[in-house]
Design a protein around this motif. Structure first.
Motif, PDB file in Angstrom:
ATOM      1  N   ARG A  56       0.828  -1.205   0.000  1.00  0.00           N
ATOM      2  CA  ARG A  56       0.000   0.000   0.000  1.00  0.00           C
ATOM      3  C   ARG A  56       0.863   1.257   0.000  1.00  0.00           C
ATOM      4  O   ARG A  56       0.594   2.211  -0.735  1.00  0.00           O
ATOM      5  N   ALA A  57       1.888   1.263   0.836  1.00  0.00           N
ATOM      6  CA  ALA A  57       2.764   2.437   0.917  1.00  0.00           C
ATOM      7  C   ALA A  57       3.494   2.689  -0.399  1.00  0.00           C
ATOM      8  O   ALA A  57       3.791   3.831  -0.744  1.00  0.00           O
ATOM      9  N   ALA A  58       3.782   1.625  -1.136  1.00  0.00           N
ATOM     10  CA  ALA A  58       4.466   1.755  -2.423  1.00  0.00           C
ATOM     11  C   ALA A  58       3.536   2.238  -3.527  1.00  0.00           C
ATOM     12  O   ALA A  58       4.004   2.639  -4.601  1.00  0.00           O
ATOM     13  N   GLU A  59       2.244   2.177  -3.278  1.00  0.00           N
ATOM     14  CA  GLU A  59       1.235   2.629  -4.237  1.00  0.00           C
ATOM     15  C   GLU A  59       1.372   1.913  -5.586  1.00  0.00           C
ATOM     16  O   GLU A  59       1.250   2.505  -6.657  1.00  0.00           O
ATOM     17  N   VAL A  60       1.614   0.608  -5.512  1.00  0.00           N
ATOM     18  CA  VAL A  60       1.759  -0.203  -6.727  1.00  0.00           C
ATOM     19  C   VAL A  60       0.397  -0.431  -7.355  1.00  0.00           C
ATOM     20  O   VAL A  60      -0.587  -0.704  -6.664  1.00  0.00           O
ATOM     21  N   THR A  61       0.344  -0.323  -8.679  1.00  0.00           N
ATOM     22  CA  THR A  61      -0.886  -0.589  -9.429  1.00  0.00           C
ATOM     23  C   THR A  61      -0.610  -1.641 -10.494  1.00  0.00           C
ATOM     24  O   THR A  61       0.540  -2.013 -10.748  1.00  0.00           O
ATOM     25  N   ALA A  62      -1.666  -2.085 -11.129  1.00  0.00           N
ATOM     26  CA  ALA A  62      -1.539  -3.101 -12.176  1.00  0.00           C
ATOM     27  C   ALA A  62      -0.762  -2.591 -13.385  1.00  0.00           C
ATOM     28  O   ALA A  62      -0.315  -3.390 -14.213  1.00  0.00           O
ATOM     29  N   GLN A  63      -0.598  -1.295 -13.500  1.00  0.00           N
ATOM     30  CA  GLN A  63       0.140  -0.727 -14.635  1.00  0.00           C
ATOM     31  C   GLN A  63       1.650  -0.693 -14.399  1.00  0.00           C
ATOM     32  O   GLN A  63       2.423  -0.366 -15.290  1.00  0.00           O
ATOM     33  N   ASP A  64       2.084  -1.039 -13.188  1.00  0.00           N
ATOM     34  CA  ASP A  64       3.504  -0.957 -12.852  1.00  0.00           C
ATOM     35  C   ASP A  64       4.282  -2.194 -13.272  1.00  0.00           C
ATOM     36  O   ASP A  64       3.737  -3.300 -13.355  1.00  0.00           O
ATOM     37  N   ARG A  65       5.572  -1.976 -13.508  1.00  0.00           N
ATOM     38  CA  ARG A  65       6.540  -3.062 -13.599  1.00  0.00           C
ATOM     39  C   ARG A  65       7.469  -2.859 -12.402  1.00  0.00           C
ATOM     40  O   ARG A  65       8.222  -1.886 -12.348  1.00  0.00           O
ATOM     41  N   VAL A  66       7.385  -3.763 -11.444  1.00  0.00           N
ATOM     42  CA  VAL A  66       8.059  -3.596 -10.161  1.00  0.00           C
ATOM     43  C   VAL A  66       9.401  -4.325 -10.168  1.00  0.00           C
ATOM     44  O   VAL A  66       9.480  -5.504 -10.550  1.00  0.00           O
ATOM     45  N   LEU A  67      10.435  -3.644  -9.726  1.00  0.00           N
ATOM     46  CA  LEU A  67      11.722  -4.273  -9.475  1.00  0.00           C
ATOM     47  C   LEU A  67      11.791  -4.599  -7.995  1.00  0.00           C
ATOM     48  O   LEU A  67      11.669  -3.713  -7.142  1.00  0.00           O
ATOM     49  N   GLU A  68      11.968  -5.876  -7.677  1.00  0.00           N
ATOM     50  CA  GLU A  68      12.156  -6.298  -6.294  1.00  0.00           C
ATOM     51  C   GLU A  68      13.564  -6.855  -6.156  1.00  0.00           C
ATOM     52  O   GLU A  68      13.947  -7.777  -6.885  1.00  0.00           O
ATOM     53  N   VAL A  69      14.331  -6.306  -5.224  1.00  0.00           N
ATOM     54  CA  VAL A  69      15.686  -6.788  -4.969  1.00  0.00           C
ATOM     55  C   VAL A  69      15.676  -7.622  -3.708  1.00  0.00           C
ATOM     56  O   VAL A  69      15.186  -7.187  -2.670  1.00  0.00           O
ATOM     57  N   GLY A  70      16.203  -8.842  -3.806  1.00  0.00           N
ATOM     58  CA  GLY A  70      16.242  -9.716  -2.641  1.00  0.00           C
ATOM     59  C   GLY A  70      14.886 -10.274  -2.261  1.00  0.00           C
ATOM     60  O   GLY A  70      14.452 -10.102  -1.116  1.00  0.00           O
ATOM     61  N   PRO A  71      14.187 -10.960  -3.161  1.00  0.00           N
ATOM     62  CA  PRO A  71      12.846 -11.471  -2.850  1.00  0.00           C
ATOM     63  C   PRO A  71      12.837 -12.589  -1.818  1.00  0.00           C
ATOM     64  O   PRO A  71      11.787 -12.880  -1.237  1.00  0.00           O
ATOM     65  N   GLY A  72      13.980 -13.224  -1.605  1.00  0.00           N
ATOM     66  CA  GLY A  72      14.036 -14.282  -0.606  1.00  0.00           C
ATOM     67  C   GLY A  72      13.111 -15.431  -0.930  1.00  0.00           C
ATOM     68  O   GLY A  72      13.135 -15.989  -2.028  1.00  0.00           O
ATOM     69  N   LEU A  73      12.243 -15.789   0.007  1.00  0.00           N
ATOM     70  CA  LEU A  73      11.333 -16.913  -0.169  1.00  0.00           C
ATOM     71  C   LEU A  73      10.028 -16.522  -0.850  1.00  0.00           C
ATOM     72  O   LEU A  73       9.215 -17.393  -1.156  1.00  0.00           O
ATOM     73  N   GLY A  74       9.811 -15.226  -1.081  1.00  0.00           N
ATOM     74  CA  GLY A  74       8.687 -14.811  -1.908  1.00  0.00           C
ATOM     75  C   GLY A  74       7.530 -14.135  -1.216  1.00  0.00           C
ATOM     76  O   GLY A  74       6.505 -13.870  -1.851  1.00  0.00           O
ATOM     77  N   SER A  75       7.658 -13.806   0.055  1.00  0.00           N
ATOM     78  CA  SER A  75       6.537 -13.188   0.773  1.00  0.00           C
ATOM     79  C   SER A  75       6.101 -11.872   0.135  1.00  0.00           C
ATOM     80  O   SER A  75       4.926 -11.677  -0.194  1.00  0.00           O
ATOM     81  N   LEU A  76       7.051 -10.951  -0.049  1.00  0.00           N
ATOM     82  CA  LEU A  76       6.717  -9.657  -0.648  1.00  0.00           C
ATOM     83  C   LEU A  76       6.394  -9.812  -2.130  1.00  0.00           C
ATOM     84  O   LEU A  76       5.525  -9.109  -2.654  1.00  0.00           O
ATOM     85  N   THR A  77       7.050 -10.731  -2.803  1.00  0.00           N
ATOM     86  CA  THR A  77       6.785 -10.973  -4.219  1.00  0.00           C
ATOM     87  C   THR A  77       5.310 -11.267  -4.447  1.00  0.00           C
ATOM     88  O   THR A  77       4.678 -10.716  -5.361  1.00  0.00           O
ATOM     89  N   LEU A  78       4.747 -12.137  -3.617  1.00  0.00           N
ATOM     90  CA  LEU A  78       3.337 -12.494  -3.755  1.00  0.00           C
ATOM     91  C   LEU A  78       2.433 -11.294  -3.487  1.00  0.00           C
ATOM     92  O   LEU A  78       1.415 -11.105  -4.164  1.00  0.00           O
ATOM     93  N   GLY A  79       2.796 -10.471  -2.510  1.00  0.00           N
ATOM     94  CA  GLY A  79       2.009  -9.274  -2.241  1.00  0.00           C
ATOM     95  C   GLY A  79       2.022  -8.305  -3.402  1.00  0.00           C
ATOM     96  O   GLY A  79       0.998  -7.690  -3.730  1.00  0.00           O
ATOM     97  N   LEU A  80       3.156  -8.164  -4.046  1.00  0.00           N
ATOM     98  CA  LEU A  80       3.271  -7.265  -5.199  1.00  0.00           C
ATOM     99  C   LEU A  80       2.489  -7.806  -6.391  1.00  0.00           C
ATOM    100  O   LEU A  80       1.792  -7.060  -7.091  1.00  0.00           O
ATOM    101  N   LEU A  81       2.581  -9.108  -6.623  1.00  0.00           N
ATOM    102  CA  LEU A  81       1.850  -9.715  -7.739  1.00  0.00           C
ATOM    103  C   LEU A  81       0.342  -9.619  -7.544  1.00  0.00           C
ATOM    104  O   LEU A  81      -0.417  -9.539  -8.517  1.00  0.00           O
TER     105      LEU A  81
END
Length: 300
Positions: A56-81
């Protein structure tokens, strides 16, 4: 109930977002024989509420292409997707990079096609990397030991980034967002200001991580802006910043002696830039550092 790489977590992932539960994270780590290491700054977020808060704080929308550095096991990755955005995840750990697509395919199969994983050191890639495309925003839980270099490298090499939301050590967050004249203002503050306006976006408790770190964390939001209007290059300006803070307690006349070649030349450069030689570096903004860098001809 979902299964990733032969692991059946004891708890179902958060239904509305396909997020990983604490049990999921530990099960994946055990299956992959991943033991979080201090050298790689691995502290995995295991709290779904924190993941949703970051997104929410990142204000990501479906129009974004997000760069995630250090996704680890994927917790934040799933939230972004879950926002509908495309995500390109850069992971230095080969085991984690190899496992991430399977984790996403199991937890959020409809989102798997929007994920691209790059096994690389984030400090070695830039806009010329074929897999990155043109990311519009950087969202990451950055490893504490390399947070500032990774952030500055991304801002320098990926001009398509319009914003960033990073979770870093609280002390680093204070430095990145500090204004001139404040106690925490320093090299990270000045260099980040070349690219963007940085603000703190909230604190993060230690208990949301596994393993629990021994420091507090915080979110920093950066919004891209034009660099200072100057004839000096970024490299020349950053050299002045480094020199000014190398001896923080000294006046600029003394601190820039090495950069200028002598105290006399340092004072001449400062006066030509319209800056009092008796000030300390912590009083100057990035535009003033650039003004000093413009006086290179006065150096030895």
């Amino acid at each position: 109930m979902w299964q990733a790489h032969g692991v059946t977590p004891s708890e179902q992932a958060t239904p509305e977002a396909g997020l990983l539960t604490p049990s999921d994270v530990r099960a994946l780590a055990e299956r992959l024989d991943v033991r979080p290491t201090k050298s790689l700054g691995q502290n995995f977020v295991v709290d779904g509420g924190t993941i949703r808060r970051i997104v929410r704080a990142a204000e990501v929308t479906a129009q974004d292409r997000v760069l995630e550095v250090g996704p680890g096991l994927g917790s934040l990755t799933l939230g972004l997707l879950a926002t509908g955005a495309d995500v390109v995840a850069v992971e230095i750990d080969g085991r984690l990079a190899a496992a991430l697509p399977g984790t996403v395919a199991a937890a959020a199969p409809d989102a798997a096609a929007r994920l691209q994983v790059v096994h690389a050191d984030a400090m070695t890639i830039g806009a010329d990397h074929p897999a990155l495309g043109e990311p519009t925003t950087l969202v990451a839980n950055l490893p504490y030991n390399v947070a500032v270099p990774v952030l500055l490298h991304a801002l320098a090499t990926l001009p398509s980034l319009a914003s960033a939301l990073v979770m870093v050590q609280a002390e680093v967050a204070d430095r990145l967002a500090a204004p001139p004249g404040s106690r925490t203002y320093g090299v990270p503050s000045a260099k980040a200001a070349w690219y963007a306006h940085a603000t703190r976006a909230g604190s993060v408790g230690r208990s949301v991580f596994w393993p629990v770190p021994n420091v507090d964390s915080a979110l920093v939001r950066l919004v891209r802006r034009e660099p200072p209007t100057t004839t000096a290059t970024r490299e020349a300006t950053f050299a002045v910043v480094d020199a000014a803070f190398a001896q923080r307690r000294k006046t600029l006349r003394a601190a820039l002696t090495g950069w200028a070649g002598s105290p006399v030349r340092a004072e001449a450069a400062l006066r030509a830039a319209g800056i009092d030689p008796g000030l300390r570096g912590e009083r100057l903004d990035i535009t003033q550092f650039a003004a000093i860098a413009e006086q290179q001809d006065l150096r030895a």
